[in-house]
Design an enzyme around this catalytic site. Structure first.
Site, short mmCIF file in Angstrom:
data_model
loop_
_atom_site.label_atom_id
_atom_site.label_comp_id
_atom_site.label_asym_id
_atom_site.label_seq_id
_atom_site.Cartn_x
_atom_site.Cartn_y
_atom_site.Cartn_z
CD GLU A 1 29.91 43.30 29.79
OE1 GLU A 1 28.49 43.70 29.94
OE2 GLU A 1 30.48 42.82 30.67
CE LYS B 1 28.22 44.43 36.47
NZ LYS B 1 28.96 45.54 36.02
CB SER C 1 25.84 52.56 30.25
OG SER C 1 26.68 52.81 31.16
CG ASN D 1 26.98 40.36 35.73
OD1 ASN D 1 26.82 39.54 36.73
ND2 ASN D 1 27.87 40.88 35.00
CD GLU E 1 32.15 44.76 37.19
OE1 GLU E 1 31.52 43.55 37.77
OE2 GLU E 1 31.50 45.57 36.73
N GLY F 1 28.89 50.72 33.80
CA GLY F 1 28.37 51.51 34.97
C GLY F 1 28.29 52.90 34.89
CG HIS G 1 32.22 41.00 34.12
ND1 HIS G 1 32.48 42.15 34.50
CD2 HIS G 1 31.07 41.35 33.49
CE1 HIS G 1 31.89 43.10 34.57
NE2 HIS G 1 30.95 42.81 33.92
P1 13P Z 1 26.11 48.10 33.37
O1 13P Z 1 24.88 47.67 32.50
O2 13P Z 1 25.69 48.48 34.80
O3 13P Z 1 26.87 49.01 32.55
O4 13P Z 1 26.98 46.93 33.33
C1 13P Z 1 27.38 46.23 32.31
C2 13P Z 1 27.95 44.77 32.69
O5 13P Z 1 29.18 44.84 33.32
C3 13P Z 1 27.25 43.68 32.40
O6 13P Z 1 28.17 42.59 32.64
#
Ligand code: 13P
Length: 255
Positions: free
Chosen positions: A168, A11, A213, A9, A98, A174, A96
């Site tokens: 997640e 983003k 992560s 992903n 976010e 992150g 997601h």
């Molecule tokens: P990270 O791997 O950067 O922690 O993000 C995970 C994520 O949100 C994947 O959709």
């Protein structure tokens, strides 16, 4: 045996030249990803480029990071599930964290989007997960099962026949602090059990990814767990070598 799945992903990152070099570096390794499905999810504006570049690359397909809850029409700025499918997307990330926290997507909106992805003949990847506060209050199971239940309520008992779930934890995204393999496995088991209550066959074949992560260094141990069928990768999917390393870890989990 469920076939492992690794999804990148991206983003809202990259530019045309970054997308091109990342895609070509990952595609160059595709023949080594035996026994694993690999999906890259670039920003919508680079989907055409990605589809073109991955056109004849066996083993890697495109996914969308989101789709609209609406069908085609007067919805300025939105991208419909049918459009994403038309651009070559076989998967769509839905709900997601976010999207839920920054853009106010409720469980109901997420369920509508899930239904749109299914209707467009894509595989929806439903993201679920608790915040740090919910975890501290020991509400992880409750939150995750509520998020799953909202999709069953809209899409019915067969909702997960052709779908993926990504667990997640919001606090792990992150942060550099992944859930431990034991911790993730326990939540994945709860998710599978919840789906089994509605539909045992779908639960047995459902791929449940862990995200938050994931790095090449911790992927192998996570993917070795019984109910962890791959990963949804954020930051590490932007570095070709790291993403390839995670795909390789999934290969060894499937061997
Ligand atoms: P990270 O791997 O950067 O922690 O993000 C995970 C994520 O949100 C994947 O959709």
């Amino acid at each position: 045996m469920r076939r492992p799945l690794v999804m990148g992903n991206w983003k809202m990152n990259g530019r045309r030249h970054v997308a091109q070099s990342l895609l070509s570096a990952v595609a160059a390794e595709a023949t080594t990803f035996s026994g694993v499905d690999v999906v890259v999810c670039p920003p919508h504006c680079y989907l055409g480029l990605a589809a073109e570049q991955l056109g004849d690359c066996a083993g890697i397909v495109c996914g969308a990071q989101d789709v609209s809850a609406y069908g085609d029409g007067a919805y300025t700025g939105e991208v419909s599930a049918d459009m994403a499918r038309d651009m070559g997307c076989e998967f769509a990330i839905i709900g997601h964290s976010e999207r839920r926290t920054l853009f106010g997507e409720t469980d109901g909106v997420v369920a509508q989007k899930f239904a749109r992805a299914l209707a467009a003949d894509m595989t929806p990847v439903l993201c679920v997960g608790e915040t740090a506060e919910e975890r501290d209050a020991e509400r992880t199971r409750e939150v995750v099962l509520r998020q799953i239940g909202a999709v069953f309520a809209v899409c019915g008992a067969n909702a997960f026949d052709r779908a993926v779930v990504a667990y997640e934890p919001v606090w792990a995204i992150g942060s550099g602090r992944a859930a431990s393999p034991d911790e993730a496995q326990a939540v994945h088991r709860d998710i599978r059990d919840a789906v089994a209550q509605q539909n045992p066959e779908a639960a047995a074949s459902l791929r449940i990814l862990y995200g938050g992560s994931v790095k090449a260094q911790n992927a192998r141990e996570l993917f070795a767990r019984a109910d962890i069928d791959g990963g949804l990768i954020g930051g590490a999917s932007l570095v070709a070598g790291d993403f390839v390393g995670i795909c390789r870890a999934a290969c060894s989990a499937s061997a």
